[in-house]
Design an enzyme around this catalytic site. Structure first.
Site, PDB file in Angstrom:
ATOM      1  N   ARG A 116      58.412  76.211  40.760  1.00 32.05           N
ATOM      2  CA  ARG A 116      57.694  75.028  41.273  1.00 32.05           C
ATOM      3  C   ARG A 116      57.837  75.010  42.789  1.00 32.05           C
ATOM      4  O   ARG A 116      58.568  74.219  43.357  1.00 32.05           O
ATOM      5  CB  ARG A 116      58.243  73.753  40.635  1.00 32.05           C
ATOM      6  CG  ARG A 116      58.045  73.708  39.124  1.00 32.05           C
ATOM      7  CD  ARG A 116      58.610  72.448  38.497  1.00 32.05           C
ATOM      8  NE  ARG A 116      57.784  71.279  38.760  1.00 32.05           N
ATOM      9  CZ  ARG A 116      58.081  70.058  38.283  1.00 32.05           C
ATOM     10  NH1 ARG A 116      59.184  69.876  37.589  1.00 32.05           N
ATOM     11  NH2 ARG A 116      57.289  69.027  38.546  1.00 32.05           N
TER      12      ARG A 116
ATOM     13  N   CYS B 199      62.142  68.930  36.158  1.00 30.24           N
ATOM     14  CA  CYS B 199      62.041  69.677  34.901  1.00 30.24           C
ATOM     15  C   CYS B 199      61.850  71.169  35.172  1.00 30.24           C
ATOM     16  O   CYS B 199      61.124  71.561  36.070  1.00 30.24           O
ATOM     17  CB  CYS B 199      60.847  69.168  34.095  1.00 30.24           C
ATOM     18  SG  CYS B 199      61.114  67.516  33.464  1.00 30.24           S
TER      19      CYS B 199
ATOM     20  N   ASP C  97      51.382  66.592  31.115  1.00 28.44           N
ATOM     21  CA  ASP C  97      52.567  65.809  30.717  1.00 28.44           C
ATOM     22  C   ASP C  97      52.452  65.264  29.302  1.00 28.44           C
ATOM     23  O   ASP C  97      53.408  64.705  28.781  1.00 28.44           O
ATOM     24  CB  ASP C  97      52.802  64.633  31.682  1.00 28.44           C
ATOM     25  CG  ASP C  97      53.232  65.118  33.037  1.00 28.44           C
ATOM     26  OD1 ASP C  97      53.209  64.315  33.984  1.00 28.44           O
ATOM     27  OD2 ASP C  97      53.574  66.308  33.162  1.00 28.44           O
TER      28      ASP C  97
ATOM     29  N   LYS D 237      56.407  56.104  35.846  1.00 28.73           N
ATOM     30  CA  LYS D 237      57.468  56.855  36.549  1.00 28.73           C
ATOM     31  C   LYS D 237      56.894  57.585  37.759  1.00 28.73           C
ATOM     32  O   LYS D 237      57.428  57.498  38.860  1.00 28.73           O
ATOM     33  CB  LYS D 237      58.101  57.868  35.610  1.00 28.73           C
ATOM     34  CG  LYS D 237      58.895  58.981  36.327  1.00 28.73           C
ATOM     35  CD  LYS D 237      59.503  59.983  35.391  1.00 28.73           C
ATOM     36  CE  LYS D 237      58.861  61.321  35.369  1.00 28.73           C
ATOM     37  NZ  LYS D 237      58.946  62.217  36.480  1.00 28.73           N
ATOM     38  N   ASN D 238      55.781  58.299  37.572  1.00 31.48           N
ATOM     39  CA  ASN D 238      55.285  59.164  38.644  1.00 31.48           C
ATOM     40  C   ASN D 238      54.584  58.402  39.758  1.00 31.48           C
ATOM     41  O   ASN D 238      54.353  58.950  40.829  1.00 31.48           O
ATOM     42  CB  ASN D 238      54.398  60.268  38.061  1.00 31.48           C
ATOM     43  CG  ASN D 238      55.231  61.260  37.256  1.00 31.48           C
ATOM     44  OD1 ASN D 238      56.466  61.275  37.374  1.00 31.48           O
ATOM     45  ND2 ASN D 238      54.596  62.042  36.409  1.00 31.48           N
TER      46      ASN D 238
ATOM     47  N   ARG E 273      65.233  60.206  31.951  1.00 32.48           N
ATOM     48  CA  ARG E 273      64.664  60.253  33.302  1.00 32.48           C
ATOM     49  C   ARG E 273      63.310  59.531  33.336  1.00 32.48           C
ATOM     50  O   ARG E 273      62.881  59.063  34.386  1.00 32.48           O
ATOM     51  CB  ARG E 273      64.456  61.702  33.747  1.00 32.48           C
ATOM     52  CG  ARG E 273      65.724  62.447  34.127  1.00 32.48           C
ATOM     53  CD  ARG E 273      65.397  63.790  34.741  1.00 32.48           C
ATOM     54  NE  ARG E 273      64.384  63.628  35.774  1.00 32.48           N
ATOM     55  CZ  ARG E 273      63.380  64.499  35.942  1.00 32.48           C
ATOM     56  NH1 ARG E 273      63.258  65.547  35.153  1.00 32.48           N
ATOM     57  NH2 ARG E 273      62.493  64.306  36.901  1.00 32.48           N
TER      58      ARG E 273
HETATM   59  C1  EPZ Z   1      53.837  66.088  39.290  1.00 31.23           C
HETATM   60  O1  EPZ Z   1      54.650  67.238  39.530  1.00 31.23           O
HETATM   61  C2  EPZ Z   1      54.559  65.292  38.224  1.00 31.23           C
HETATM   62  N1  EPZ Z   1      55.874  64.879  38.718  1.00 31.23           N
HETATM   63  C3  EPZ Z   1      54.719  66.142  36.959  1.00 31.23           C
HETATM   64  O2  EPZ Z   1      55.266  65.287  35.968  1.00 31.23           O
HETATM   65  C4  EPZ Z   1      53.340  66.591  36.486  1.00 31.23           C
HETATM   66  O3  EPZ Z   1      53.505  67.462  35.387  1.00 31.23           O
HETATM   67  C5  EPZ Z   1      52.596  67.308  37.609  1.00 31.23           C
HETATM   68  O4  EPZ Z   1      52.548  66.451  38.785  1.00 31.23           O
HETATM   69  C6  EPZ Z   1      51.164  67.644  37.221  1.00 31.23           C
HETATM   70  O5  EPZ Z   1      50.477  66.476  36.882  1.00 31.23           O
HETATM   71  C7  EPZ Z   1      55.937  63.783  39.506  1.00 31.23           C
HETATM   72  O6  EPZ Z   1      54.935  63.142  39.796  1.00 31.23           O
HETATM   73  C8  EPZ Z   1      57.296  63.374  39.991  1.00 31.23           C
HETATM   74  P1  EPZ Z   1      51.894  69.685  41.049  1.00 31.23           P
HETATM   75  P2  EPZ Z   1      54.311  68.187  40.813  1.00 31.23           P
HETATM   76  O7  EPZ Z   1      52.244  69.787  42.478  1.00 31.23           O
HETATM   77  O8  EPZ Z   1      53.902  67.345  41.939  1.00 31.23           O
HETATM   78  C9  EPZ Z   1      52.185  74.418  41.544  1.00 31.23           C
HETATM   79  C10 EPZ Z   1      56.663  64.645  34.248  1.00 31.23           C
HETATM   80  O9  EPZ Z   1      56.834  65.102  33.113  1.00 31.23           O
HETATM   81  N2  EPZ Z   1      52.454  74.148  42.964  1.00 31.23           N
HETATM   82  O10 EPZ Z   1      50.613  69.024  40.653  1.00 31.23           O
HETATM   83  O11 EPZ Z   1      55.430  69.120  40.983  1.00 31.23           O
HETATM   84  C11 EPZ Z   1      53.289  73.900  40.638  1.00 31.23           C
HETATM   85  O12 EPZ Z   1      54.334  74.835  40.528  1.00 31.23           O
HETATM   86  C12 EPZ Z   1      56.570  65.582  35.417  1.00 31.23           C
HETATM   87  O13 EPZ Z   1      56.523  63.422  34.520  1.00 31.23           O
HETATM   88  C13 EPZ Z   1      52.572  75.220  43.831  1.00 31.23           C
HETATM   89  O14 EPZ Z   1      52.454  76.380  43.451  1.00 31.23           O
HETATM   90  O15 EPZ Z   1      53.058  68.981  40.229  1.00 31.23           O
HETATM   91  C14 EPZ Z   1      52.558  73.719  39.336  1.00 31.23           C
HETATM   92  O16 EPZ Z   1      52.473  74.973  38.686  1.00 31.23           O
HETATM   93  C15 EPZ Z   1      56.757  67.036  35.019  1.00 31.23           C
HETATM   94  N3  EPZ Z   1      52.820  74.967  45.142  1.00 31.23           N
HETATM   95  C16 EPZ Z   1      51.168  73.263  39.773  1.00 31.23           C
HETATM   96  O17 EPZ Z   1      51.028  73.684  41.147  1.00 31.23           O
HETATM   97  C17 EPZ Z   1      52.948  73.689  45.634  1.00 31.23           C
HETATM   98  O18 EPZ Z   1      53.176  73.523  46.853  1.00 31.23           O
HETATM   99  C18 EPZ Z   1      50.950  71.760  39.705  1.00 31.23           C
HETATM  100  O19 EPZ Z   1      52.004  71.164  40.426  1.00 31.23           O
HETATM  101  C19 EPZ Z   1      52.835  72.615  44.721  1.00 31.23           C
HETATM  102  C20 EPZ Z   1      52.581  72.859  43.395  1.00 31.23           C
END
Ligand code: EPZ
Length: 429
Positions: A122, A117, A306, A22-23, A398
């Protein structure tokens, strides 16, 4: 309203094939916006996040041809406006990828603030930081992010921490920028590597994906290709844990074992047998105790956040007390209260869960609070004595193609049922 109903206590046995990731898929689909010709993506998972991407593309004027349920031809050359429809995009996190891809192609983008989610706050500050390094300005108006650049010029992006989405968007914006972009502290997940391979097959120049430093030399033209999405690391891990929790013996095929190493290691520590083959793993837990185990989620190659809800669910059946720390998100333990309805002993303080094993879980009506929490409810239902009814299953759909069919084929007593909501019942009286 639809629910998933599970009568627990059936050991999973047999073989299950894993779908496309998916991702990775949501990133590759968005990346077709950067392609100067039509291209074909194979092994796409049949999940609602992809369906939403297709509706967004059609609304934007792209041509989308369904070749079969896992293969789609994208022609985005006819997109004229760098604007994404509000209602469609706000439901998923991956809509943020339209920011980077539209900016990379049109030097402008209007995209609703992303949804996805509910795991706490986020923000996308790191995404916007990456865009600004390349020369873009941004502002947020009417629930949308507007980014714009007269020109995109390569630069050095240094992320404050690992961000998957931020790294994806930096790649999108840099792949056609002028000159060299260096991304420091880049995320290393398998789906980042898959995106780089996809774009490089089109003629991009991306080096170092999968390491902390990614270097991108901008190119002017990306040619059409046919490309297959990698298998889903998290779907595979979910079925590994489901096999263990049900005391089953399952061969999980169409996987890349290297992507599963941290999950395999933890399952073995818990006392589960995991055999690795070239493109499959066999998980067996037909006897023996589950051993208490501590987990801390980390960016790849660490234990994936995840997989945290699923593994925590298995630990509710382990001897002794386990600790699970997941501080990648503000609140990824919302499912704990649902597990307590099923007799689990799990207490959460902030980003730390303390889980004391119980002899058995008991079936109950529960909610899927998000995608992976929903998967955890399914795993708990498979292991529990009695019947579990899971509502809000749209979260699960999803990210898991055919989860009811796949588990039924493994011997689970699971079905999807339609239950009229109270409002619908009131109207029908
Ligand atoms: C991706 O989300 C995945 N989603 C998530 O999978 C996954 O949990 C996550 O990466 C971590 O591996 C998709 O790929 C569509 P991050 P993403 O940016 O990109 C903070 C699932 O279950 N952050 O690595 O949103 C953020 O809030 C989903 O398949 C900021 O603060 O994750 C989080 O606390 C859920 N500012 C942490 O960093 C930013 O600009 C990691 O987020 C970006 C992120």
């Amino acid at each position: 309203m639809e629910k998933i109903v599970i009568n627990g206590g059936h050991r999973l046995r047999g073989e299950v094939a894993i779908s496309g990731a998916k991702n990775a898929a949501v990133a590759l689909v968005a990346a077709t916006i950067l392609c100067d010709e039509p291209c074909v993506i194979e092994n796409l998972p049949e999940i609602s996040d992809i369906a939403i991407c297709l509706r967004i593309f059609k609304a934007m004027g792209a041509d989308v041809q369904i070749i079969n349920k896992h293969t789609i031809r994208f022609d985005t050359t006819r997109i004229r406006e760098p604007k994404v429809p509000y209602e469609l995009a706000r439901s998923m996190r991956a809509s943020s990828y339209f920011l980077g891809t539209l900016l990379g192609r049109f030097h402008e983008a209007y995209v609703p603030l992303p949804g996805g989610c509910d795991l706490g706050d986020r923000p996308i500050d790191q995404h916007l930081k990456a865009f600004s390094v390349l020369g873009a300005t941004d502002d947020i108006q009417n629930g949308c992010v507007h980014v714009k650049a007269d020109a995109l010029v390569g630069g050095q992006i240094f992320f404050d921490f690992n961000t998957v989405g931020g790294t994806m968007n930096a790649i999108f914006a840099a792949v056609k920028a002028q000159g060299l972009t260096i991304i420091e502290n880049a995320a290393k997940e398998p789906h980042i590597v898959d995106l780089a391979n996809f774009l490089n097959s089109m003629g991009a120049d991306i080096r170092g994906a999968g390491t902390d430093v990614i270097k991108i030399r901008g190119v002017e033209y990306l040619k059409g290709i046919t490309y297959a999405v990698i298998p889903d690391q998290i779907e595979a891990g979910t079925y590994m844990v489901a096999a263990a929790a049900s005391r089953g013996d399952v061969l999980i095929t169409n996987v890349i074992p290297k992507h599963l190493e941290s999950i395999t290691a933890k399952l073995r520590t818990i006392g589960v047998s995991v055999e690795e083959f070239d493109e499959s793993v066999r998980v067996c837990a037909t006897d023996g105790l589950f051993i208490k185990t501590n987990i801390k989620t980390m960016p790849h190659p660490g234990f994936p956040t995840d997989m945290q809800p699923q593994m925590s669910t298995l630990l509710t059946l382990a001897e002794g007390t386990s600790t699970v720390v997941d501080d990648i998100f503000d609140n990824r333990f919302r499912y704990a209260s649902e597990l307590r309805r099923m007799s689990a002993d799990i207490q959460v303080k902030g980003t730390v869960a303390t889980i004391t094993g119980v002899k058995r879980l008991t079936g109950a009506p529960v909610r899927a609070t998000d995608l992976r929490a929903g998967a955890a409810m399914v795993i708990a239902g498979l292991a529990a004595e009695g019947t579990t009814e899971i509502s809000d299953i749209y979260h699960i759909e999803r990210g898991y193609e055919g989860i009811v069919e796949k588990l039924s084929a493994l011997g689970a007593d699971i079905k999807k049922v339609y239950v009229p909501s109270d409002d619908e019942l009131a109207v029908s009286v």
